[in-house]
Design an enzyme around this catalytic site. Structure first.
Site, PDB file in Angstrom:
ATOM      1  N   LYS A   1       0.835  -1.213   0.000  1.00  0.00           N
ATOM      2  CA  LYS A   1       0.000   0.000   0.000  1.00  0.00           C
ATOM      3  C   LYS A   1       0.868   1.261   0.000  1.00  0.00           C
ATOM      4  O   LYS A   1       0.649   2.174  -0.800  1.00  0.00           O
ATOM      5  CB  LYS A   1      -0.937   0.006   1.223  1.00  0.00           C
TER       6      LYS A   1
ATOM      7  N   ARG B   1      -9.881   0.622   8.814  1.00  0.00           N
ATOM      8  CA  ARG B   1      -9.422  -0.728   9.105  1.00  0.00           C
ATOM      9  C   ARG B   1     -10.447  -1.538   9.879  1.00  0.00           C
ATOM     10  O   ARG B   1     -10.192  -2.708  10.179  1.00  0.00           O
ATOM     11  CB  ARG B   1      -8.169  -0.617   9.978  1.00  0.00           C
TER      12      ARG B   1
ATOM     13  N   ARG C   1      11.712  -5.823   4.599  1.00  0.00           N
ATOM     14  CA  ARG C   1      11.441  -4.377   4.482  1.00  0.00           C
ATOM     15  C   ARG C   1      12.425  -3.565   5.330  1.00  0.00           C
ATOM     16  O   ARG C   1      12.733  -3.912   6.468  1.00  0.00           O
ATOM     17  CB  ARG C   1      10.017  -4.066   4.936  1.00  0.00           C
TER      18      ARG C   1
HETATM   19  P1  AP5 Z   1       0.596   0.386   8.923  1.00  0.00           P
HETATM   20  O1  AP5 Z   1       1.845   1.114   8.857  1.00  0.00           O
HETATM   21  O2  AP5 Z   1      -0.602   0.889   8.173  1.00  0.00           O
HETATM   22  O3  AP5 Z   1       0.898  -1.135   8.535  1.00  0.00           O
HETATM   23  P2  AP5 Z   1       0.145  -2.192   7.598  1.00  0.00           P
HETATM   24  O4  AP5 Z   1      -1.224  -1.892   7.079  1.00  0.00           O
HETATM   25  O5  AP5 Z   1       0.273  -3.438   8.377  1.00  0.00           O
HETATM   26  O6  AP5 Z   1       0.844  -2.096   6.292  1.00  0.00           O
HETATM   27  P3  AP5 Z   1       2.371  -2.085   6.029  1.00  0.00           P
HETATM   28  O7  AP5 Z   1       2.895  -0.682   6.144  1.00  0.00           O
HETATM   29  O8  AP5 Z   1       3.064  -3.141   6.822  1.00  0.00           O
HETATM   30  O9  AP5 Z   1       2.383  -2.609   4.530  1.00  0.00           O
HETATM   31  P4  AP5 Z   1       2.180  -1.909   3.139  1.00  0.00           P
HETATM   32  O10 AP5 Z   1       1.009  -2.586   2.471  1.00  0.00           O
HETATM   33  O11 AP5 Z   1       2.155  -0.407   3.203  1.00  0.00           O
HETATM   34  O12 AP5 Z   1       3.494  -2.416   2.414  1.00  0.00           O
HETATM   35  P5  AP5 Z   1       4.813  -1.636   1.932  1.00  0.00           P
HETATM   36  O13 AP5 Z   1       4.499  -0.762   0.751  1.00  0.00           O
HETATM   37  O14 AP5 Z   1       5.533  -1.018   3.085  1.00  0.00           O
HETATM   38  O15 AP5 Z   1       0.108   0.211  10.433  1.00  0.00           O
HETATM   39  C1  AP5 Z   1       0.987  -0.163  11.473  1.00  0.00           C
HETATM   40  C2  AP5 Z   1       0.230  -0.239  12.790  1.00  0.00           C
HETATM   41  O16 AP5 Z   1      -0.369   1.042  13.099  1.00  0.00           O
HETATM   42  C3  AP5 Z   1      -0.956  -1.208  12.841  1.00  0.00           C
HETATM   43  O17 AP5 Z   1      -0.548  -2.522  13.134  1.00  0.00           O
HETATM   44  C4  AP5 Z   1      -1.822  -0.575  13.935  1.00  0.00           C
HETATM   45  O18 AP5 Z   1      -1.341  -0.872  15.204  1.00  0.00           O
HETATM   46  C5  AP5 Z   1      -1.650   0.908  13.708  1.00  0.00           C
HETATM   47  N1  AP5 Z   1      -2.669   1.466  12.792  1.00  0.00           N
HETATM   48  C6  AP5 Z   1      -2.440   2.045  11.574  1.00  0.00           C
HETATM   49  N2  AP5 Z   1      -3.596   2.436  11.011  1.00  0.00           N
HETATM   50  C7  AP5 Z   1      -4.584   2.104  11.895  1.00  0.00           C
HETATM   51  C8  AP5 Z   1      -5.998   2.233  11.861  1.00  0.00           C
HETATM   52  N3  AP5 Z   1      -6.632   2.762  10.831  1.00  0.00           N
HETATM   53  N4  AP5 Z   1      -6.698   1.763  12.936  1.00  0.00           N
HETATM   54  C9  AP5 Z   1      -6.075   1.221  13.997  1.00  0.00           C
HETATM   55  N5  AP5 Z   1      -4.751   1.066  14.082  1.00  0.00           N
HETATM   56  C10 AP5 Z   1      -3.996   1.502  13.044  1.00  0.00           C
HETATM   57  O19 AP5 Z   1       5.623  -2.893   1.368  1.00  0.00           O
HETATM   58  C11 AP5 Z   1       6.102  -3.912   2.233  1.00  0.00           C
HETATM   59  C12 AP5 Z   1       7.467  -4.416   1.722  1.00  0.00           C
HETATM   60  O20 AP5 Z   1       7.289  -5.041   0.451  1.00  0.00           O
HETATM   61  C13 AP5 Z   1       8.505  -3.320   1.487  1.00  0.00           C
HETATM   62  O21 AP5 Z   1       9.766  -3.835   1.807  1.00  0.00           O
HETATM   63  C14 AP5 Z   1       8.432  -3.027  -0.019  1.00  0.00           C
HETATM   64  O22 AP5 Z   1       9.676  -2.578  -0.540  1.00  0.00           O
HETATM   65  C15 AP5 Z   1       8.051  -4.401  -0.572  1.00  0.00           C
HETATM   66  N6  AP5 Z   1       7.181  -4.304  -1.729  1.00  0.00           N
HETATM   67  C16 AP5 Z   1       6.048  -3.552  -1.829  1.00  0.00           C
HETATM   68  N7  AP5 Z   1       5.465  -3.735  -3.026  1.00  0.00           N
HETATM   69  C17 AP5 Z   1       6.253  -4.625  -3.692  1.00  0.00           C
HETATM   70  C18 AP5 Z   1       6.174  -5.259  -4.966  1.00  0.00           C
HETATM   71  N8  AP5 Z   1       5.171  -4.992  -5.810  1.00  0.00           N
HETATM   72  N9  AP5 Z   1       7.136  -6.139  -5.314  1.00  0.00           N
HETATM   73  C19 AP5 Z   1       8.159  -6.431  -4.468  1.00  0.00           C
HETATM   74  N10 AP5 Z   1       8.291  -5.881  -3.250  1.00  0.00           N
HETATM   75  C20 AP5 Z   1       7.343  -4.989  -2.853  1.00  0.00           C
END
Ligand code: AP5
Length: 220
Positions: free
Chosen positions: A13, A88, A127
């Site tokens: 995302k 969420r 990551r």
């Molecule tokens: P948050 O930071 O929102 O974490 P998440 O939703 O778990 O999502 P991530 O940031 O882990 O993943 P992403 O989908 O953004 O992936 P990314 O692009 O980084 O939330 C963290 C915490 O905050 C929650 O657990 C909660 O406690 C709290 N919180 C936040 N919002 C909340 C809400 N609304 N309500 C309640 N609590 C809340 O990519 C991941 C990795 O994969 C990276 O290394 C990237 O380089 C790699 N990658 C990405 N895309 C590709 C691709 N196409 N090919 C290869 N590698 C890729």
């Protein structure tokens, strides 16, 4: 253009939002990034949120809703926004409907990034993030050009606390139980667009742009 990016942790995302934000000139609002910034600055919100985040649990709805409502009223959101990591839960989605109605704007689409669990675990364990500018890297798929230093600001890219395996598992379980029901919620509104996200991030961004060019739905 007003979008929600929905999908499990590690779906990409944040990575894809950085590309789509540029393409459309709109704001990128990541609730996770706002919370991590507050944790770093040691604010009262950060102190409260930290224990939930470290455990892989959700921060309480009322806190998040208030935070997003005030963020959506900032000037950079006037041309549109991507909500990344919000809503969420069903109560968050219902609160968002009320906020958007008050602001007299409508969502164009909810993009669901679909990725299998194995890919998620590989992505999250590799990551690395820049603590200064927020740039996202991956040691296997998208490493920084020089060692572990951020390409944009030269800071050392680090691993997030909640990317440890046991916390990732808990985040996935929480996603299935509390966030996945939103898929039906937005399907019923007719604005959900599914995008296969287990492929390169440029391809994913391109697929999203194509799907958005296919027509706006405009329902709130
Ligand atoms: P948050 O930071 O929102 O974490 P998440 O939703 O778990 O999502 P991530 O940031 O882990 O993943 P992403 O989908 O953004 O992936 P990314 O692009 O980084 O939330 C963290 C915490 O905050 C929650 O657990 C909660 O406690 C709290 N919180 C936040 N919002 C909340 C809400 N609304 N309500 C309640 N609590 C809340 O990519 C991941 C990795 O994969 C990276 O290394 C990237 O380089 C790699 N990658 C990405 N895309 C590709 C691709 N196409 N090919 C290869 N590698 C890729």
């Amino acid at each position: 253009m007003r979008l929600i990016f929905l999908g499990p942790p590690g779906a990409g995302k944040g990575t894809v939002a950085a590309k789509i934000k540029e393409a459309y000139g709109i704001a990128h609002i990541s609730t996770g990034d706002i919370l991590r910034e507050n944790v770093k600055r040691g604010t009262s919100l950060g102190k409260l949120a930290e224990r939930y985040m470290q455990a892989g649990d959700l921060v309480p709805d009322d806190i998040i809703v208030e935070m997003v409502e005030s963020r959506l009223q900032e000037p950079d959101c006037s041309e549109g926004f991507i909500l990344d990591g919000f809503p969420r839960t069903l109560p968050q989605a219902e609160a968002l409907d009320r906020i958007l109605k008050k602001l007299k704007v409508k969502l164009d689409a909810v993009i669901l990034l679909e990725v299998d669990d194995e890919t998620i675990v590989k992505r999250l364990s590799g990551r690395r993030v820049c603590p200064k500018c927020g740039a996202i890297y991956n040691v296997s798929f998208n490493p920084p050009k020089a060692d572990s230093l951020c390409d944009h600001c030269g800071e050392m890219a680090i691993q997030r606390n909640d990317d440890k395996e046991e916390v990732v598992r808990q985040r996935l379980a929480v996603y299935r139980e509390r966030t996945a029901p939103l898929i039906d919620y937005y399907l019923r509104k007719g604005i959900l667009k599914k995008v296969e996200a287990a492929r390169g991030s440029d391809e994913v961004a391109h697929a999203i742009e194509e799907s958005l060019a296919g027509g706006y739905h405009g329902h709130a």
